[in-house]
Design an enzyme around this catalytic site. Structure first.
Site, PDB file in Angstrom:
ATOM      1  N   PRO A 170      -7.976  -7.828  -5.698  1.00 24.89           N
ATOM      2  CA  PRO A 170      -8.421  -8.574  -6.888  1.00 24.89           C
ATOM      3  C   PRO A 170      -8.900  -9.985  -6.528  1.00 24.89           C
ATOM      4  O   PRO A 170      -9.645 -10.591  -7.288  1.00 24.89           O
ATOM      5  CB  PRO A 170      -7.152  -8.633  -7.764  1.00 24.89           C
ATOM      6  CG  PRO A 170      -6.330  -7.462  -7.330  1.00 24.89           C
ATOM      7  CD  PRO A 170      -6.599  -7.322  -5.857  1.00 24.89           C
TER       8      PRO A 170
ATOM      9  N   GLU B 183       2.970 -15.258  -6.338  1.00 24.57           N
ATOM     10  CA  GLU B 183       3.859 -14.565  -7.256  1.00 24.57           C
ATOM     11  C   GLU B 183       5.271 -14.534  -6.680  1.00 24.57           C
ATOM     12  O   GLU B 183       5.456 -14.078  -5.551  1.00 24.57           O
ATOM     13  CB  GLU B 183       3.342 -13.135  -7.501  1.00 24.57           C
ATOM     14  CG  GLU B 183       1.968 -13.120  -8.167  1.00 24.57           C
ATOM     15  CD  GLU B 183       1.175 -11.836  -7.894  1.00 24.57           C
ATOM     16  OE1 GLU B 183       1.736 -10.889  -7.330  1.00 24.57           O
ATOM     17  OE2 GLU B 183      -0.024 -11.814  -8.241  1.00 24.57           O
TER      18      GLU B 183
ATOM     19  N   HIS C 209       1.391  -0.787  -0.247  1.00 22.28           N
ATOM     20  CA  HIS C 209       2.332  -1.736   0.346  1.00 22.28           C
ATOM     21  C   HIS C 209       2.358  -1.650   1.868  1.00 22.28           C
ATOM     22  O   HIS C 209       3.256  -2.207   2.499  1.00 22.28           O
ATOM     23  CB  HIS C 209       3.751  -1.484  -0.191  1.00 22.28           C
ATOM     24  CG  HIS C 209       3.935  -1.818  -1.641  1.00 22.28           C
ATOM     25  ND1 HIS C 209       3.365  -1.083  -2.650  1.00 22.28           N
ATOM     26  CD2 HIS C 209       4.620  -2.819  -2.258  1.00 22.28           C
ATOM     27  CE1 HIS C 209       3.709  -1.599  -3.822  1.00 22.28           C
ATOM     28  NE2 HIS C 209       4.467  -2.653  -3.617  1.00 22.28           N
TER      29      HIS C 209
ATOM     30  N   GLN D   9       1.272 -10.906  -2.336  1.00 28.07           N
ATOM     31  CA  GLN D   9       2.589 -10.285  -2.183  1.00 28.07           C
ATOM     32  C   GLN D   9       2.584  -9.119  -1.185  1.00 28.07           C
ATOM     33  O   GLN D   9       3.515  -8.997  -0.386  1.00 28.07           O
ATOM     34  CB  GLN D   9       3.094  -9.828  -3.547  1.00 28.07           C
ATOM     35  CG  GLN D   9       4.584  -9.618  -3.578  1.00 28.07           C
ATOM     36  CD  GLN D   9       5.118  -9.644  -5.005  1.00 28.07           C
ATOM     37  OE1 GLN D   9       4.983  -8.685  -5.739  1.00 28.07           O
ATOM     38  NE2 GLN D   9       5.705 -10.755  -5.388  1.00 28.07           N
TER      39      GLN D   9
ATOM     40  N   ALA E 206      -1.889 -12.790 -10.974  1.00 26.34           N
ATOM     41  CA  ALA E 206      -3.321 -12.528 -10.870  1.00 26.34           C
ATOM     42  C   ALA E 206      -3.834 -13.138  -9.578  1.00 26.34           C
ATOM     43  O   ALA E 206      -3.862 -14.364  -9.438  1.00 26.34           O
ATOM     44  CB  ALA E 206      -4.065 -13.099 -12.072  1.00 26.34           C
ATOM     45  N   GLU E 207      -4.224 -12.293  -8.675  1.00 29.34           N
ATOM     46  CA  GLU E 207      -4.588 -12.764  -7.340  1.00 29.34           C
ATOM     47  C   GLU E 207      -5.891 -13.555  -7.320  1.00 29.34           C
ATOM     48  O   GLU E 207      -6.042 -14.495  -6.533  1.00 29.34           O
ATOM     49  CB  GLU E 207      -4.676 -11.578  -6.368  1.00 29.34           C
ATOM     50  CG  GLU E 207      -3.321 -10.989  -5.980  1.00 29.34           C
ATOM     51  CD  GLU E 207      -2.673 -10.141  -7.071  1.00 29.34           C
ATOM     52  OE1 GLU E 207      -3.345  -9.839  -8.075  1.00 29.34           O
ATOM     53  OE2 GLU E 207      -1.486  -9.791  -6.925  1.00 29.34           O
TER      54      GLU E 207
ATOM     55  N   GLY F 171      -2.093  -4.599  -0.004  1.00 33.37           N
ATOM     56  CA  GLY F 171      -2.930  -3.818  -0.921  1.00 33.37           C
ATOM     57  C   GLY F 171      -3.292  -4.563  -2.186  1.00 33.37           C
ATOM     58  O   GLY F 171      -4.095  -4.066  -2.983  1.00 33.37           O
ATOM     59  N   PHE F 172      -2.722  -5.752  -2.378  1.00 39.55           N
ATOM     60  CA  PHE F 172      -2.990  -6.506  -3.604  1.00 39.55           C
ATOM     61  C   PHE F 172      -3.911  -7.698  -3.373  1.00 39.55           C
ATOM     62  O   PHE F 172      -4.047  -8.571  -4.229  1.00 39.55           O
ATOM     63  CB  PHE F 172      -1.680  -6.962  -4.252  1.00 39.55           C
ATOM     64  CG  PHE F 172      -0.736  -5.811  -4.489  1.00 39.55           C
ATOM     65  CD1 PHE F 172      -1.207  -4.588  -4.942  1.00 39.55           C
ATOM     66  CD2 PHE F 172       0.625  -5.941  -4.234  1.00 39.55           C
ATOM     67  CE1 PHE F 172      -0.344  -3.513  -5.136  1.00 39.55           C
ATOM     68  CE2 PHE F 172       1.495  -4.874  -4.430  1.00 39.55           C
ATOM     69  CZ  PHE F 172       1.010  -3.656  -4.890  1.00 39.55           C
TER      70      PHE F 172
END
Ligand SMILES: Cc1ncc(C[n+]2csc(CCOP(=O)(O)OP(=O)(O)O)c2C)c(N)n1
Ligand SMILES: Cc1ncc(C[n+]2csc(CCOP(=O)(O)OP(=O)(O)O)c2C)c(N)n1
Ligand SMILES: [Mg+2]
Ligand SMILES: [Mg+2]
Lengths: 324, 363, 324, 363
Positions: free
Chosen positions: C89, C29, C129, C82, C59-60, C85-86
């Site tokens: 997914p 992203e 983050h 990114q 969308a990971e 914490g993301f």
């Protein structure tokens, strides 16, 4: 006292929970008419209706995500993840939402969501159906993680999990689903966060949970013939740990072997070993040793007997411990 | 042709509009709305006040008082229009940019600032406002909204849920699963997508090759595109969708076509990826100016009114700033609070050790 | 020698990788025009085009899933998540596919996919983050997991990660992105799976990786003033571990403290403690102690200085170790 | 109405059919196909042979030789029709039930049995057959297929990918993300959904309230529903979609409307959740019978031909069974092989310890 399989004990526990509280829901793939692929929810939809026993679309993130929403509205969903290896599409909802939302709300929100996961190997299944993903969740603050090992515990533990106000990851040892035992349907169980000494012993502590409890009991029986008196402790709760019972046991015996099916590397046994070593440093005659799966994906089933720690592997670790 | 003719690469999107950028009131065959003068003035006031809160927050961030801020600049009409369509019983699930909706739900703006200042990860009681906590993991709240709506169904409640998300969010699996759940359960939920044209640096073309409102057709429920800079149209369309939901007609996807006039957040530098021209063009469609023009031209408000609103905004800005500056940091032991509802031995142990450790410095 | 920030060093390493091999792609992203939110991919799209530096949908799971597909077609994708914490997914694609497909294929498939994750706290950010999710991946067999701590290592490690034929989870210490150091753009680095003694010492071993290496070096400097000679080891590779270097260090010093930002409970430090205790049992004067985040979600940023292990917390653990 | 009229709850689905259940050849305005007699006979042979392999596998499971088997019974036409539409250069991503497609890709059936017997988690070389490994985690392979197709684009290859999945799979986030990726990148991929009406015990209504082929319209690419029990129609529709993909026209979703005539797997008991009547109705639409009737009625094949095919099937069944029984278990050390491509100290250490441990039993 009634004789129940472990699967049926959970079924009875769920039934009791649903009778006690109309807000309790059961949801997941195939939990309705089919009663789940292991029949753990058998008959519940018939008795409680489709609004309380929900056959969901085939999507694990959706199951946990909507369960969170239902909990926000005051419901108490019990979600079934069909097999251990299929929990990962739900990882984000479990780790970033279910575990963290109560803190995010400064306690305004409670999320009494139970996530049932049949786990572990030994049933000759294809890939993704035999895994032990507990360490992913024990490391996730905000979740309680428990594992039952026998019908009597399973019956009370599932009810306690449903009754509590915290999210609980509830591991069920699938290869023990058909094990039978006497269950007292009236008796309250040990509190959910307490460990249980399932066999007292003086020479070494075997720590286990879920399917490995039985294996460790067998190992202890075998060791007895060689004159070794092993204590077996069933953790029951992985997060939090009942450190009083564990520390006391290891201090008494001076030796400890941890057994689980998950890969040893960075697995939950590491936490047990590290923490108990801190607490029992002066009492330990040997390092806490770990027996578990190898650091490989779960192998095809024709090899699983090599992969899974069995009586011999446990006893081998016991021998190594005594060699110190 | 058996291939579904509606795959729609060619169909030009319609836009529900009730108020043109120039402030002309126009008719729409499917959506109309009767508002008193007072109501329109009140919407104008909302728009101005939330923009002021936002500006104040940006300034506070620049001055180091907030760690970050996600500005709603340009999206005021989408948020106020939809937010004012809600009844008290409806439940809202926001992202991290719905300061205007929070305003409609009577959430103290200082609580929003607190989150971006870093004093909490939430801060208000969702049940008190029927306004859920901000959610930062893109799209995850859409499933919560559907689950909540499933709860409303079971309760036989006369209410709906509304969930906000951005254009970028439509790419997440969770959002699409939410569409599925909602349609299969016919849940009373309104999906409110603010298409502000950008997901940080990525234009809409990276997320979809057709207008977003058409996504709903693939799941079997209605989608509608509304002028997101037109507060009247947003109000009308959302009101209708919420009513449908409450009446058992299931979900609707609303695409509010709008524009992120500021940076993605205060950490972002849009000059790296978009042309200033684009912003200039959108400035002509400003969501506040058109209401002002409408009120003024139709003599529904006079200079005095506008000045009063501006003064109110100034006072509000000052108040918000003042209270933000005095927001206390939480005490260190807050780290351990509210992690679990019940007692938890590990947390207790760590808290105790930590407090002993901290006390060591005081000696 | 050139002076580079850590972020720029990775940028240069990526650039070198892309020049060397036309199959290397960068995707994620905002990695294109924006150059990523940390500018790690700055300028790459301009120079290598949109086909090789891909701004993906948001969308990971899609990022990792399509990267796997590209790898199956012979490409070598470097994916950016990114923020720490993301990554969740994408957990399913990483854990059930990326990690397991090579074994599934009996070695026919190689998946040279690198997943870059800026991780850790200390930058005053909002929720999700500032996390340190490494333990989820160290426990996932089939993945290599590495963490860089300084510009020179970052430059060579990213190239090695891209060059290797295994999937690599590549952790970047985001609060050190702006740290500058001399980098020799021509020199080959230490192999990717090797640890490095970044400060030799005789009295106690500090084990760290990523952002905590700097903290540990500061702690060692402070301890020196009190007459304690601490050795600091930068793990670099978390899976596999360079046990030779680690064991040798701990046997020499007899004491060990592990530091990471992630929650201690069931975190990666547990593995280090458990394994090194097994290997160094007779050499240890004290249990291996762990310093890390608390067993809570990462707190709001106004509290992060309390949550993150700092020089004082590390030294406190050192003191506790010497108290044995 | 601005709400997209195509949300389609009411539109009756069309079904592309070229051969009726009674074996009548019918025309379709958009899809037709010219096949030689030989080609039709060959398709018939494929259908019969893969059904036989499947029956043999079910029997082997009953006898304890396989841990599990996922039967394709009833889905032969969907798989052979689509499988025979592929060119060698196309790449296929199957689920766990595509034994018929595997047949078209020359994968030795015994390798499929090996997976269900538990001797490997895969077993064939995907690159050798351009047929990827079976994927058990529902939907995850759809993203691999799109990624692979993005690779084809970059290579300028004249090829497409085709990915198989079930009706249940359409609910997974990954599948919807795959739709997004494919449409945004215009990737040369065909999504082949075998709607066999059931996801284990759940009927289609738990996954969607509109026909599945319409899902594509929400993402801006064509969807088509084909009679999944009609091998000719499946061939024609898939051929067209693959051609479009190869020619740069992007993705297509094909919904093959069919029926899982057997249990979900050998572990399943469908009598718990569906009525026998349903199966009886679908038996009248059997994918093999209609081809036989067509060949016979039109004198394109005689009794001798059918007997020859049956004999070939018997021989194949016998051969497959025989080779399955002698499938060797992998050696224990295989646990440690192929986990990593490069050397890995931990694996090496564990392998060594394990072999030493094993050797201890031999002493
Ligand atoms: C799962 C996840 N991935 C990545 C991010 C980082 N991120 C924050 S906002 C954003 C863009 C969101 O775009 P959009 O959905 O259009 O909403 P907008 O910010 O424009 O309101 C991204 C990628 C995140 N918060 N969550
Ligand atoms: C992620 C995931 N969740 C659950 C399962 C268990 N499971 C295996 S097959 C199946 C049903 C699949 O239905 P469908 O997609 O219609 O394919 P079919 O089996 O009918 O061919 C389920 C739930 C799985 N394999 N993967
Ligand atoms: Mg946006
Ligand atoms: Mg199906």
């Amino acid at each position: 006292m009634t004789t129940l399989t472990l699967a049926k004990a959970i079924n009875e526990g769920l039934r009791r929970s649903m009778e006690d509280n109309a807000k309790v829901l059961v949801m997941g793939e195939d939990v309705g008419k089919l009663g789940g692929v292991f029949r753990v929810t058998d008959g519940l939809q018939k008795d409680f209706g489709e609004d309380r026993v929900i056959d969901t679309p085939l999507a694990e993130s959706g199951i946990i995500g909507t369960a969170i929403g239902l909990a926000l509205r005051g419901y108490r969903p019990v979600c079934e993840i069909q097999f251990d290896g299929f929990v990962f599409p739900a990882a984000d909802q479990i780790i970033t939402q279910l575990a963290k939302m109560p803190l995010r709300s400064l306690g305004k929100i409670k999320l009494p969501v139970v996530v049932r996961i049949p786990f572990g190997g030994g049933i000759g299944a294809v890939e993704h159906h035999s895994e032990s993903p507990e360490a992913y969740f024990t490391h996730t603050a905000g979740l309680r993680v428990v594992a039952c090992s026998n019908p009597a515990d399973a019956y009370t533990m599932i009810q306690d999990a449903v009754r509590g106000d915290d999210p609980v990851i509830f591991f069920e040892p699938k290869r023990r689903y058909w094990d039978k035992a006497e269950v007292d349907l009236g008796a309250p169980g040990l509190p959910l966060d307490r460990a249980k000494i399932v066999r007292p012993g003086a020479d070494l502590t075997l720590l286990a949970y879920g399917p490995m409890v039985k294996t460790c009991l067998e190992a202890a029986a075998a060791a007895e013939e060689e004159g070794r008196d092993l204590e077996v402790v069933d953790l029951r709760s992985l997060n939090p740990l009942d450190l009083e019972v564990l520390t006391d046991s290891v201090r008494r015996t001076g030796r400890c072997v941890v057994a689980h099916e998950a890969p040893v590397f960075s697995g939950f046994g590491a936490e047990l070993a590290a923490r108990l070593t801190e607490r029992c440093f002066y009492h330990l005659e040997a390092p806490v040793l770990r027996v578990g799966g190898f650091s490989t994906p779960y192998p095809p089933s024709r090899l699983e007997d090599y992969y899974l720690p069995d009586l011999d592997r446990v006893l081998d670790a016991v021998d190594r411990s005594f060699a110190y | 042709m058996t291939a579904d003719a509606s795959h729609g690469v060619d169909t030009p999107p319609e836009l529900v509009q009730l108020l043109t950028p120039e402030g002309e009131r126009v008719e729409h065959p499917d959506y109309d709305i009767e508002l008193t003068e007072e109501e329109v003035r009140s919407l104008y006031r909302d728009l101005v006040l939330v923009r002021r809160i936002d500006l104040e927050a940006v300034a506070l961030q620049r001055q180091g008082e907030l760690g970050l801020w996600a500005s709603l600049l340009g999206q005021e009409a989408a948020q106020i229009g939809s937010g004012r369509a809600l009844t008290d019983a409806d439940m809202v699930f926001p992202t991290y940019r719905e300061h205007g909706v929070a305003w409609c739900r009577d959430v103290d703006p200082v609580k929003l600032l607190g989150l971006f200042r870093g004093v909490s990860n939430g801060g208000w009681d969702p049940a008190e406002h029927n306004f859920h906590l901000y959610t930062i993991v893109i799209g995850s709240q859409t499933l919560h909204a559907v689950g909540y709506a499933m709860g409303l169904q079971r309760d036989g409640a006369e209410a709906a849920t509304m969930v906000y998300f951005g254009d970028g969010a439509t790419s997440q699996g969770d959002v699409n699963e939410a569409f599925i759940w909602a349609s299969v359960t016919n849940a009373p939920v309104v999906f409110f997508c603010q298409n502000n044209q950008w997901a940080i640096s990525e234009p809409l073309e990276r997320q979809s090759r057709i207008p977003l409102y058409k996504r709903a057709s693939g799941f079997g429920f209605p989608g509608v595109r509304v002028d997101g800079n037109d507060v009247l149209a947003c109000l009308a369309v959302t009101r209708q969708a919420l009513r449908n939901a409450r009446e058992g007609q299931g979900p609707t996807l609303i695409e509010a076509f709008t524009y992120r006039m500021g940076a993605h957040t205060t950490s972002d530098d849009p000059s790296r990826y978009r042309l200033a021209d684009e912003l200039e063009a959108w400035k002509l469609k400003d969501p506040i100016e058109r209401v002002k023009a409408y009120l003024f031209k139709n003599r529904l408000a006079d200079q005095e009114f506008f000045e009063k609103v501006d003064a109110e905004a100034d006072a509000l800005g000052k108040d918000v700033r003042g209270r933000c500056l005095t927001l206390p940091d939480p005490p260190p032991e807050a780290i351990f609070q509210n992690v679990y509802a019940g007692p938890h031995a590990l947390i207790d142990e760590e808290r105790e050790q930590f407090l002993t450790y901290l006390a060591g410095f005081e000696r």
